[in-house]
Design a protein around this motif. Structure first.
Motif: not given
Length: 202
Positions: A110-114, A121-128
């Motif tokens: 899920e993090l890889q995809a995000a 500097g970008d902010i990403v989100f993931a649901e594990l």
């Protein structure tokens, strides 16, 4: 040790074989993309909420707590360090949410995809399965593949060594078999350089 003349002669005469070896082992000459993250964790399981952030409200469901923390992290001019302090629910806060520079390929899917097509500097989100993650990319490196020209000599040395080992092995086996024809296999093995090794109990 191999002499440089041997190596260069081998390279000149075995360009196609060296290319094939490179293609088959290209992963050995590849540095995968890496990322260093500052992570805010929102626990789905309340049993793991042993070290809540300053503003974490246990009465809210995990999805609601995640939505609040996410909104705060995305506010214009938000201080991500402060948002971490206010909302992170990691069980262990020793690292203050900062990961080492890790290969992206070993992170959760899920993090890889995000992280795809994102930059520092970008902010990403993931649901594990057990948590939500809000992550700011602190540092990121691209995938790097060493060109054949940089590793050609190393490949040549490896291939020459493999051939020398195989040649020596064939010589020893042929010698043992030749002796076995006149002395018997046991005597042939006993007189070989592997006698002690073969005699050791498994």
């Amino acid at each position: 040790p191999l002499k440089n003349e041997e190596i260069q002669t081998f390279i000149q005469s075995n360009g196609e074989s060296i290319q094939t070896y490179y293609d088959e082992h290209v992963s050995e000459y590849t540095t995968p993309p890496k990322a260093k993250l500052h992570q805010i964790v929102i626990q789905k399981n309340l049993d793991k909420l042993t070290n809540p952030g300053a503003k974490t409200v246990k009465t809210y469901q995990a999805g609601e707590r995640f939505a609040i923390a996410r909104a705060k992290a995305m506010e214009a001019g938000a201080d991500f360090v402060q948002v971490y302090s206010d909302y992170d629910e990691s069980e262990d806060k020793t690292s203050q949410g900062i990961t080492p520079l890790l290969a992206v390929e070993i992170m959760a899917d899920e993090l890889q995809a995000a992280l795809k097509d994102k930059k520092a500097g970008d902010i990403v989100f993931a649901e594990l399965s057990d948590r939500y993650v809000i992550a700011k990319i602190v540092e990121q490196t691209d995938k790097v593949v060493k060109p054949l020209a940089e590793v050609k000599e190393g490949i040549a040395v490896t291939m020459l060594d493999e051939r020398r080992i195989q040649s020596r092995t064939d010589e020893i086996v042929a010698n043992i078999l030749a002796q076995a024809g006149t002395e018997g296999l046991s005597s042939a093995l006993a007189s070989s350089m592997y006698a002690n090794i073969l005699a050791e109990p498994l």
